[in-house]
Every structure is written in structure tokens, then in C-alpha cells.
Design a protein around this motif. Structure first.
Motif, PDB file in Angstrom:
ATOM      1  N   LEU A  23      -4.442   6.831 -10.463  1.00  0.00           N
ATOM      2  CA  LEU A  23      -5.952   7.007 -11.093  1.00  0.00           C
ATOM      3  C   LEU A  23      -6.555   7.808 -10.194  1.00  0.00           C
ATOM      4  N   LYS A  24      -6.804   6.646  -9.076  1.00  0.00           N
ATOM      5  CA  LYS A  24      -7.759   5.783  -8.440  1.00  0.00           C
ATOM      6  C   LYS A  24      -7.925   7.474  -6.837  1.00  0.00           C
ATOM      7  N   VAL A  25      -6.603   7.038  -6.688  1.00  0.00           N
ATOM      8  CA  VAL A  25      -5.595   8.170  -5.428  1.00  0.00           C
ATOM      9  C   VAL A  25      -5.814   9.488  -5.590  1.00  0.00           C
ATOM     10  N   GLU A  71      -8.316  10.571  -8.582  1.00  0.00           N
ATOM     11  CA  GLU A  71      -9.770  10.943  -8.066  1.00  0.00           C
ATOM     12  C   GLU A  71      -9.897  11.049  -6.797  1.00  0.00           C
ATOM     13  N   THR A  72     -10.007  10.056  -5.832  1.00  0.00           N
ATOM     14  CA  THR A  72     -10.138   9.888  -4.498  1.00  0.00           C
ATOM     15  C   THR A  72     -10.628  11.673  -3.860  1.00  0.00           C
ATOM     16  N   THR A  73      -9.159  11.839  -3.947  1.00  0.00           N
ATOM     17  CA  THR A  73      -8.676  12.695  -3.612  1.00  0.00           C
ATOM     18  C   THR A  73      -8.687  14.292  -4.438  1.00  0.00           C
ATOM     19  N   ALA A  74      -9.500  14.388  -4.874  1.00  0.00           N
ATOM     20  CA  ALA A  74      -9.915  15.519  -6.092  1.00  0.00           C
ATOM     21  C   ALA A  74     -11.759  15.358  -5.637  1.00  0.00           C
ATOM     22  N   ARG A  75     -11.998  14.629  -5.257  1.00  0.00           N
ATOM     23  CA  ARG A  75     -13.268  14.488  -4.932  1.00  0.00           C
ATOM     24  C   ARG A  75     -13.485  15.277  -3.294  1.00  0.00           C
ATOM     25  N   HIS A  76     -13.064  14.702  -2.831  1.00  0.00           N
ATOM     26  CA  HIS A  76     -12.320  15.570  -1.629  1.00  0.00           C
ATOM     27  C   HIS A  76     -12.058  16.544  -0.942  1.00  0.00           C
ATOM     28  N   GLY A  77     -10.951  16.883  -2.155  1.00  0.00           N
ATOM     29  CA  GLY A  77     -10.661  17.737  -1.682  1.00  0.00           C
ATOM     30  C   GLY A  77      -9.283  17.693   0.001  1.00  0.00           C
ATOM     31  N   ALA A 113      -9.360  10.992   1.401  1.00  0.00           N
ATOM     32  CA  ALA A 113      -8.284  10.142   0.670  1.00  0.00           C
ATOM     33  C   ALA A 113      -8.283   8.801   1.075  1.00  0.00           C
ATOM     34  N   ALA A 114      -6.801   8.799   2.332  1.00  0.00           N
ATOM     35  CA  ALA A 114      -7.084   7.944   2.581  1.00  0.00           C
ATOM     36  C   ALA A 114      -8.184   7.293   3.822  1.00  0.00           C
ATOM     37  N   GLU A 115      -8.815   8.274   4.298  1.00  0.00           N
ATOM     38  CA  GLU A 115     -10.022   7.106   4.610  1.00  0.00           C
ATOM     39  C   GLU A 115     -10.325   6.320   4.212  1.00  0.00           C
ATOM     40  N   GLU A 116     -10.518   7.089   3.331  1.00  0.00           N
ATOM     41  CA  GLU A 116     -11.446   6.704   2.676  1.00  0.00           C
ATOM     42  C   GLU A 116     -11.050   5.145   1.269  1.00  0.00           C
ATOM     43  N   LEU A 117      -9.334   5.238   1.223  1.00  0.00           N
ATOM     44  CA  LEU A 117      -8.913   3.939   0.356  1.00  0.00           C
ATOM     45  C   LEU A 117      -8.116   3.273   1.207  1.00  0.00           C
ATOM     46  N   SER A 118      -8.160   3.492   2.738  1.00  0.00           N
ATOM     47  CA  SER A 118      -7.967   2.503   3.611  1.00  0.00           C
ATOM     48  C   SER A 118      -6.306   2.510   3.508  1.00  0.00           C
ATOM     49  N   ILE A 119      -5.998   3.477   3.257  1.00  0.00           N
ATOM     50  CA  ILE A 119      -4.195   3.741   3.674  1.00  0.00           C
ATOM     51  C   ILE A 119      -3.535   4.648   3.645  1.00  0.00           C
ATOM     52  N   THR A 120      -2.436   5.158   4.119  1.00  0.00           N
ATOM     53  CA  THR A 120      -2.208   6.073   4.787  1.00  0.00           C
ATOM     54  C   THR A 120      -1.807   7.740   4.037  1.00  0.00           C
ATOM     55  N   GLY A 153       2.437  10.862  -1.675  1.00  0.00           N
ATOM     56  CA  GLY A 153       2.936   9.674  -2.817  1.00  0.00           C
ATOM     57  C   GLY A 153       2.530   9.397  -3.879  1.00  0.00           C
ATOM     58  N   GLN A 154       1.172   9.253  -4.317  1.00  0.00           N
ATOM     59  CA  GLN A 154       0.907   8.305  -5.130  1.00  0.00           C
ATOM     60  C   GLN A 154       0.429   9.634  -6.205  1.00  0.00           C
ATOM     61  N   VAL A 155       0.138  11.093  -5.670  1.00  0.00           N
ATOM     62  CA  VAL A 155      -0.147  11.999  -6.747  1.00  0.00           C
ATOM     63  C   VAL A 155       1.484  12.342  -6.908  1.00  0.00           C
ATOM     64  N   LYS A 156       2.339  12.253  -5.961  1.00  0.00           N
ATOM     65  CA  LYS A 156       3.493  13.154  -6.623  1.00  0.00           C
ATOM     66  C   LYS A 156       3.712  12.279  -7.713  1.00  0.00           C
TER      67      LYS A 156
END
Length: 311
Positions: free
Chosen positions: A9-11, A13-19, A24-31, A37-40
Motif C-alpha cells: 500500500l505504501k509503494v 500510495e507513493t507511486t500514485a502521488r508522484h505519478g 516512487a523508487a527514489e523516495e522509498l530507496s528501492i529499485t 513488482g509490488q504494484v503488480k
């Protein structure tokens, strides 16, 4: 009940906020592939598409919009629970998220610094932006509190006025009008003028006053910061309308002065606001009370410093 993880859900929300998966990967410090994959996985769990690609842009579907609103409510309640838990444990920890317009940088950091002396373990997110950007953040409920001088007409907010915000005409100390008293507004007709960018509340207030009295100025420069405008004034490029608070750092008998023009100062106020119905965290409530209490001292210090610039 949807078996989705908080991380998914956090992934989302961050993707939706940034579009954007990348941002989203940059903010969450993940690839970026991890985000995708998480959104899928979340999309498969929901059973309906959450995003759609149109060209290179990412847009929320109707299901995505509903899930985003749900996520924001969940994370807000979790943040509030963390704050209350800290309070029950006698701790002063948590996060404070503030959105403020650019002119408030002349006094908000001072108030925030004093507050953090009492709450040294909190994390502070301070967004310093113009009115239009602040409105967009408020509409998306991205922060706890907002400090601004123009309240939105299209959003339901709870607001309290806590500090005067007079707008004055600022010129170089050797300007031809600098030594005059009770200057007619018409004396500014055709004057070289320096203004803030579109979306600035100060600009809108100045333009409305001039238009209401049929005075037209020559906009010579449009700049994105009050400090840049003050430097341009000192450089002899024109005059401007600024908040008196922007003059706090100016020395007496320095390069700038306040012109005694009729209909000025434009009387305005600073407001601290949040969306109506928003449940403020313990830390946000504490900062709100602290700021309302300390605003009078800030006002007195500001007035004492800026009055030294009067001709």
C-alpha cells in the motif's frame, strides 16, 4: 478483506502521488523493478487495474483513486496512533509535516527552532512553496499544517489568524519618492516594477489594488523569490510590493526603504490551517498551540526591525 501488505500500500500510495514508478523508487530507496513488482502484485490482489499508461504518463483508474483515498486515511491514522503511543509513553517523538509559503521563511524557522528545543527527537518536513503549490499540497492532504496568507475558496479548512502580514512598497533608499510623505498611488503610474511569479499571493494582492485604482505599472522583472527581488531593487531595477516580514534582515539606513504610499500597507494576515475534519497528530497539535502562543513575540520583533526602514 483484501490481503494486501502495508508495504504494498505504501509503494502504491507513493507511486500514485508522484505519478511515476521511478520517483516512487527514489523516495522509498528501492529499485524501480521492485516498485513495479509490488504494484503488480497489489493489482492482482485487487483484481482490477490501478493505473493506466497514456503516452508516457501514468494515471489512476477509478479503482486506483478509491484505493489512494483509502491508503491516505490508513497512513494518517497510523501516524496519529504512533504519536498518541509516544505521548502515552511520555516520549516526544514523531513527525511534523508543514507546508508554508515562501515569505514565511523569515519567521517560521525561528518558531520551529524554538519548538524543536522542547521536542528534539521529532522529524520535521518543511515545504517552502508559493500559494498555488501550497493549495495543491493541501488538496492532496500531504501535510499536517499549512501557513499561508490567502485561504482557499474551494477547500473546506479550519484556519486561525495568528500574525499580521502587511504588504508595503519597497524601493531603493535613493529613489526619488523615498523622502516624500503621503505619496498618491497615482505617482506609481508607469513605474518600473518587480513582481513575484504567477501564483504568488503577494502579486495578486498588489495587482488587485493597482487595478482597482486604475494605476498601471511597467513590469520589468518577474522573479521567484523575495531575496532576488530585494537584490533587484538594490540594483536600481525598480520598486516592488513585499511583505514587511521580508525586511526583517535588512539593516537600518541600508539600501532599501519603505515608501509612504496611500492605500498601503495592504492589510493581510498569516493563517495556520488544516483541512476540516483532519485529525491532527499529537505533535501537530503541540506545534499549533506553540505557534499561536509565540506569534505575538514574533510580531513585536518583526515590527521593531522593519520600522527602522521607514523614511
Amino acid at each position: 478483506m483484501i490481503p494486501a501488505t502495508l508495504h504494498q500500500l505504501k509503494v502504491f500510495e507513493t507511486t500514485a502521488r508522484h505519478g511515476s514508478f521511478t520517483k516512487a523508487a527514489e523516495e522509498l530507496s528501492i529499485t524501480q523493478p521492485t516498485v513495479s513488482g509490488q504494484v503488480k502484485q497489489l493489482t492482482q490482489t485487487i483484481g482490477m487495474p490501478l493505473f493506466e499508461h497514456i503516452g508516457r504518463k501514468l494515471y489512476l483508474t477509478e479503482a486506483g483513486e478509491e484505493l489512494l483515498a483509502t491508503c491516505q486515511e490508513i497512513f494518517e491514522r497510523l501516524d496519529n496512533f504512533e504519536m498518541k503511543l509516544s505521548a502515552l509513553q511520555g516520549a516526544k517523538r514523531g513527525q511534523l509535516r508543514l507546508g508554508v509559503i515562501t515569505t514565511t521563511k523569515y519567521f517560521v524557522p525561528r518558531i520551529l527552532g524554538e519548538f524543536c528545543q522542547d521536542y528534539p527527537d521529532i522529524d520535521v518536513s518543511l515545504q517552502v512553496i508559493n500559494h498555488q503549490q501550497l493549495h495543491d499540497r493541501m488538496a492532496d492532504n500531504q501535510d499536517d499544517l499549512y501557513i499561508l496568507s490567502n485561504l482557499p475558496d474551494d477547500l473546506e479548512v479550519h484556519a486561525e489568524a495568528f500574525l499580521d502580514n502587511p504588504l508595503v512598497v519597497v524601493a531603493r533608499a535613493d529613489h526619488p519618492l523615498a523622502q516624500r510623505k503621503k505619496i498618491a498611488l497615482s505617482a506609481l503610474q508607469g513605474a518600473d516594477f518587480i513582481t513575484r511569479e504567477v501564483g504568488s499571493g503577494t502579486r495578486r494582492a498588489a495587482e488587485k489594488l493597482l487595478a482597482d485604482h486604475g494605476v498601471s505599472v511597467q513590469v520589468r522583472l518577474e522573479l521567484g523569490s523575495n531575496e532576488a527581488i530585494k537584490q533587484a531593487i538594490a540594483g536600481g531595477l525598480g520598486i516592488s510590493v513585499l511583505s514587511r516580514h521580508t525586511l526583517i534582515t535588512e539593516p537600518p539606513n541600508g539600501e532599501l526603504t519603505v515608501l509612504d504610499v496611500e492605500h498601503f500597507p495592504i492589510r493581510r494576515h498569516w493563517y495556520v490551517a488544516h483541512l476540516a475534519g483532519k485529525q491532527l497528530s499529537v505533535i501537530a497539535q503541540a506545534f499549533l498551540a506553540f505557534m499561536l502562543k509565540s506569534s505575538q513575540k514574533t510580531l513585536e520583533n518583526s515590527a521593531r526591525r522593519s520600522l527602522a526602514l521607514q523614511p
